[in-house]
Motif scaffolding. Structure first.
Motif, PDB file in Angstrom:
ATOM      1  N   LEU A  64       0.825  -1.211   0.000  1.00  0.00           N
ATOM      2  CA  LEU A  64       0.000   0.000   0.000  1.00  0.00           C
ATOM      3  C   LEU A  64       0.856   1.258   0.000  1.00  0.00           C
ATOM      4  O   LEU A  64       0.537   2.237  -0.687  1.00  0.00           O
ATOM      5  N   ASN A 108       0.778   4.008  -2.998  1.00  0.00           N
ATOM      6  CA  ASN A 108       0.434   5.397  -2.701  1.00  0.00           C
ATOM      7  C   ASN A 108       1.556   6.356  -3.090  1.00  0.00           C
ATOM      8  O   ASN A 108       1.308   7.403  -3.711  1.00  0.00           O
ATOM      9  N   THR A 166     -10.661   4.473  -5.617  1.00  0.00           N
ATOM     10  CA  THR A 166      -9.429   5.035  -6.192  1.00  0.00           C
ATOM     11  C   THR A 166      -9.038   6.383  -5.588  1.00  0.00           C
ATOM     12  O   THR A 166      -7.850   6.729  -5.580  1.00  0.00           O
ATOM     13  N   PHE A 207      -6.101   6.582  -3.090  1.00  0.00           N
ATOM     14  CA  PHE A 207      -4.699   6.405  -3.488  1.00  0.00           C
ATOM     15  C   PHE A 207      -4.100   7.681  -4.080  1.00  0.00           C
ATOM     16  O   PHE A 207      -2.985   7.661  -4.592  1.00  0.00           O
ATOM     17  N   ALA A 254      -5.881   9.211   1.462  1.00  0.00           N
ATOM     18  CA  ALA A 254      -6.111   7.956   2.176  1.00  0.00           C
ATOM     19  C   ALA A 254      -6.665   8.171   3.575  1.00  0.00           C
ATOM     20  O   ALA A 254      -6.807   7.215   4.333  1.00  0.00           O
TER      21      ALA A 254
END
Length: 272
Positions: A19, A23, A63, A66, A130
């Motif tokens: 993740l 990101n 989405t 991100f 996020a």
């Protein structure tokens, strides 16, 4: 959890590492685009309630989480710091698969809550970041280990429930601003609390042998059995009526019996 915090932070876990890479990688692309043709990723991947509602850009409910503000480096910095610090521990506790489900669910509710409010008349702009998922993560951590002492900023021992409050305030203040970010934060926190309740309260009460596919199969078999029983009952009724006709003729049937015989003939016997 004893001994985890003898260093500055926890060991990086596989899902959290992935993740973080995704990101940061997308943020780098956003930066590059912003220096050239503009950050059009936010247009297509950011959470825009009008596009989701009227043009079915459903993917934006995930989405958006991100993407981060290229004008505010602290936005991604504190989000990724929190993801590493708290996400790694929750992943160790839940396992990678369950943690990923939890994180994405919190991101989803972080986008869903503003969407609902938008369609109720509280109009929202484009949401990125996020923070929705991070808020869910912080809520779940504080509910799981409220009195666990952590090293805040690597130096100051502080209970998890207090550190979570501080980090939530930092994330809120470092976000793009306005009501948009706060609604996503609230949605993510709600999602984290719901997942915590499911995983710790509801799921343990579900029998280990429970299987959704097995349940659906049993339900299908039950319906089939009920249908077979109905057919058997109808055939018995039809046999009785045919016996009555053979003895006394068609005129011996009442209007209701004739109607039943006609419906049974068209509904059941035509299938075979």
């Amino acid at each position: 959890m004893t001994g985890i915090y003898n260093r500055i932070g926890p060991e990086l876990t596989p899902v959290v590492r992935t993740l973080l890479i995704v990101n940061v990688g997308i943020f780098a692309i956003q930066l590059l685009l912003s220096w050239t043709i503009g950050d059009f990723l936010s247009l297509y991947l950011g959470m825009n309630s009008d596009l989701v509602t009227h043009h079915y850009f459903i993917w934006q409910l995930i989405t958006y989480s991100f993407l981060h503000s290229v004008q505010n480096f602290f936005h991604i910095l504190f989000n990724m710091f929190s993801l590493w610090m708290f996400g790694s521990i929750l992943e160790n506790h839940w396992g990678g698969k369950n943690f990923l489900k939890f994180y994405l669910f919190s991101c989803f509710t972080g986008g869903l809550f503003p969407l609902i409010l938008h369609n109720l008349g509280l109009h929202q702009g484009t949401i990125i970041g996020a923070s929705g998922g991070i808020y869910g993560l912080l809520i779940a951590f504080a509910l799981t280990w409220p009195n666990q002492e952590l090293l805040f900023m690597g130096f100051f021992p502080l209970k998890a429930k207090y550190m979570v409050i501080i980090l939530m305030l930092i994330i809120a203040l470092s976000g793009p601003g306005g009501n948009i970010a706060h609604m996503a934060h609230a949605g993510g926190a709600i999602g984290g609390a719901l997942y915590f309740f499911y995983y710790n309260k509801l799921k343990p009460k579900i029998p280990a042998s429970f299987s959704l596919s097995r349940y659906l199969q049993k339900r299908k078999m039950k319906k089939w059995q009920e249908e077979m029983n109905r057919k058997i009952h109808v055939r018995e009724e039809v046999d009785q009526l045919l016996d009555k006709i053979s003895k006394s003729g068609m005129d011996s049937l009442s209007r209701k019996e004739k109607k039943f015989l006609k419906e049974a003939s068209s509904q059941y016997y035509s299938e075979e």
